[in-house]
Scaffold this motif. Structure first.
Motif, short mmCIF file in Angstrom:
data_model
loop_
_atom_site.label_atom_id
_atom_site.label_comp_id
_atom_site.label_asym_id
_atom_site.label_seq_id
_atom_site.Cartn_x
_atom_site.Cartn_y
_atom_site.Cartn_z
N ALA A 130 -39.79 -33.41 -41.76
CA ALA A 130 -39.97 -33.31 -43.43
C ALA A 130 -39.84 -33.97 -44.29
O ALA A 130 -39.36 -35.12 -43.86
N VAL A 131 -40.32 -33.90 -45.59
CA VAL A 131 -39.91 -35.15 -46.32
C VAL A 131 -38.94 -35.34 -46.73
O VAL A 131 -38.04 -35.12 -47.32
N ASP A 132 -38.87 -37.01 -47.40
CA ASP A 132 -37.54 -37.28 -47.75
C ASP A 132 -37.37 -37.02 -49.15
O ASP A 132 -38.33 -37.05 -49.74
N LYS A 133 -36.40 -36.06 -49.64
CA LYS A 133 -35.84 -35.28 -50.20
C LYS A 133 -35.25 -36.54 -51.37
O LYS A 133 -35.19 -35.86 -52.52
N GLY A 190 -41.65 -26.65 -50.32
CA GLY A 190 -41.75 -26.85 -48.93
C GLY A 190 -43.04 -26.94 -48.21
O GLY A 190 -43.91 -27.49 -48.95
N TYR A 191 -43.66 -25.86 -47.72
CA TYR A 191 -44.68 -26.88 -47.12
C TYR A 191 -46.00 -24.83 -46.83
O TYR A 191 -45.09 -24.07 -46.95
N LYS A 192 -47.02 -25.64 -46.78
CA LYS A 192 -48.08 -24.53 -46.86
C LYS A 192 -49.29 -24.86 -45.49
O LYS A 192 -49.68 -26.01 -45.51
N PHE A 248 -47.89 -20.01 -47.80
CA PHE A 248 -47.19 -20.72 -47.82
C PHE A 248 -45.40 -20.02 -46.14
O PHE A 248 -45.52 -18.97 -46.54
N VAL A 249 -44.52 -21.33 -45.96
CA VAL A 249 -43.93 -21.21 -44.88
C VAL A 249 -42.93 -21.12 -45.21
O VAL A 249 -41.81 -21.31 -44.49
N GLY A 250 -42.49 -22.23 -47.06
CA GLY A 250 -41.37 -22.56 -47.02
C GLY A 250 -40.91 -23.67 -46.40
O GLY A 250 -41.54 -24.67 -45.56
N ASP A 251 -39.26 -23.93 -46.92
CA ASP A 251 -38.67 -25.03 -46.32
C ASP A 251 -38.23 -25.59 -45.01
O ASP A 251 -37.11 -25.11 -44.21
N SER A 279 -47.76 -30.33 -48.56
CA SER A 279 -46.65 -30.28 -49.32
C SER A 279 -46.65 -29.95 -50.17
O SER A 279 -47.77 -30.09 -51.04
N VAL A 280 -45.39 -29.12 -50.94
CA VAL A 280 -46.09 -28.22 -51.81
C VAL A 280 -44.61 -27.94 -53.19
O VAL A 280 -43.26 -28.10 -52.24
#
Length: 465
Positions: free
Chosen positions: A387-390, A398-400, A416-419, A439-440
């Motif tokens: 997970a990318v540091d929020k 989220g992510y693609k 796109f697959v979501g967070d 990352s999106v």
């Protein structure tokens, strides 16, 4: 087991249906009006003025005059620094401007120790200032004899055009704020051995910079090739294949999993190629699977040597009579890198490509790390990532997942697959495609696509340290 593994165990796993066998390749993306605006914002008149100023210093050879205010490399770098400071003043001090230098001695091209001095300007990111994208051009110039530091060496296209483009990109982008940091670099010592880039890359590594991309601009103003072609609608993006720092173990794994054409530099090049297609009018870029032109080099190479993603952006058709030549007329043929060989509208177009790319990269979240893939002897393919540091990426949506046929130059399919930190593509066989994850952001900005494993990693995996 990495610290992320327990999280992945409970993370949502998304099952995705396969693309129909005869479906047209499709990549879903969010169109950003602001990137269209940035893409056409650079001024050809500003670029012409800056190139003329640099040409008027007579020579910018690395070994040339440093005390004069009107001639030589010293006057040129002081003017560049003053210009970055003027740009900074107009945005309320948004740039950190400084000289970066080291004393270099090289028996081939710098026989006596010389202070190689570059000019750096940093526009700090608002949420993730430790993540960087860099645009660079080269200050120095040369004539036929690389050791001739007294003859006039205007270096109009090579490479006043790259420095002028970097200055103009700063004028455009300092009107905005970005999540990540943008660096504008006028690098010295290129013709004598890529020394400015070596100094900057070494310092960046020592300072822990997380560099997502280096966009080296070396000759972005010529449209008339020695081959007789005149074309202002194309440009080249050079990108290395496998990483310089690849270990024998990583090379052995890559032999069985792929990745020869999916280094971070290659996927950075694909990203910029997409920007050209979407946001730069009347420009088609050619991604070239090579570090640089055949057996030649540029200032992105020192960054590649240390493992950073970096590419070279330049004109398609070079005119060798205008590169590394004494100014002269010989048998009725003109030689020399003079300003009349520069097309300022074209240089502005390539500057727009840089500016839009830097903006998109800096507004996007950080690329994911620790990307892995599995699916051997299965009817589906699963990708997982950290997970990318929020904290530094509060705008993450989220992510693609991207995938393409193995002989395709660009990504062809996306979803796109979501967070989540894991997703499965049902009935998409791992053997038939290459895959990656981006990352999106909440407003649709995307990081470059990260190919699984060490071969494609943009940034070090913090979970592996």
């Amino acid at each position: 087991m990495s610290a992320i593994a327990p999280f992945r165990t409970f993370a949502a796993t998304l099952l995705l249906t396969s693309v129909a066998a005869n479906a047209e390749p499709t990549v879903e993306y969010h169109d950003h009006e602001i990137l269209h605006t940035i893409g056409v914002a650079p001024s050809a008149a500003n670029i012409e003025s800056d190139i003329q100023t640099l040409v008027d210093f007579g020579t910018r050879h690395t070994l040339s005059e440093t005390e004069s205010d009107t001639r030589g490399i010293g006057a040129a770098r002081r003017w560049i620094k003053a210009e970055f400071e003027r740009i900074s003043a107009e945005c309320g001090g948004c740039l950190e401007v400084y000289f970066q230098s080291d004393v270099i001695s090289d028996e081939r091209r710098i026989p006596d120790p010389v202070d190689v001095v570059s000019v750096i300007a940093i526009q700090r990111g608002t949420t993730d200032p430790g993540r960087y994208v860099i645009m660079s051009g080269d200050i120095d110039s040369r004539v036929t004899d690389v050791m001739d530091f007294t003859s006039d060496s205007p270096g109009a296209n090579d490479n006043a055009s790259g420095v002028a483009g970097t200055l103009e990109a700063a004028r455009v982008l300092t009107k905005y704020q970005f999540n990540g940091s943008i660096v504008y670099a006028a690098l010295a010592g290129e013709e004598q051995g890529l020394f400015g880039g070596q100094i900057m890359a070494t310092n960046a590594l020592a300072d822990g910079w997380r560099i997502v991309g280096v966009l080296n601009n070396d000759m972005i103003g010529n449209i008339e090739g020695i081959n007789g072609v005149i074309n202002n609608t194309t440009a080249r993006i050079f990108a290395e294949g496998t990483r310089m720092l690849e270990t024998p173990q990583e090379a052995r794994l890559r032999r069985f999993t792929g990745g020869e054409v999916d280094s971070p530099s290659r996927n950075l090049a694909r990203y910029i190629d997409w920007i050209a297609d979407r946001y730069i009018p009347n420009l088609d870029t050619m991604v070239i699977y090579r570090l640089d032109r055949f057996r030649r080099g540029g200032h992105h190479r020192p960054f590649n040597d240390l493992g950073f993603p970096g590419i070279r952006i330049m004109e398609t058709n070079e005119h060798y009579d205008r590169q590394h030549q004494d100014i002269r007329i010989e048998d009725g043929r003109a030689y020399g890198d003079t300003i009349d060989g520069v097309d300022f509208d074209y240089a502005a177009k390539l500057t727009g490509l840089n500016a839009s790319s830097l903006a998109s990269l800096s507004w996007a979240p950080s690329p994911p790390t620790g990307v892995t893939i599995s699916g051997a002897v299965q009817p589906s393919t699963t990708l997982a990532w950290n997970a990318v540091d929020k904290t530094t990426n509060p705008h993450l949506k989220g992510y693609k997942i991207y995938w393409r046929y193995t002989d395709a130059p660009q990504w062809q399919f996306s979803r796109f697959v979501g967070d989540v930190t894991e997703a499965t593509l049902e009935n998409v066989v791992i053997d038939n495609y290459f895959f990656g994850v981006a990352s999106v952001s909440k407003d649709g900005y995307e990081s470059p696509v990260v190919f699984p494993g060490a071969a494609g990693a943009f940034l070090p995996d913090p979970e592996a340290e």
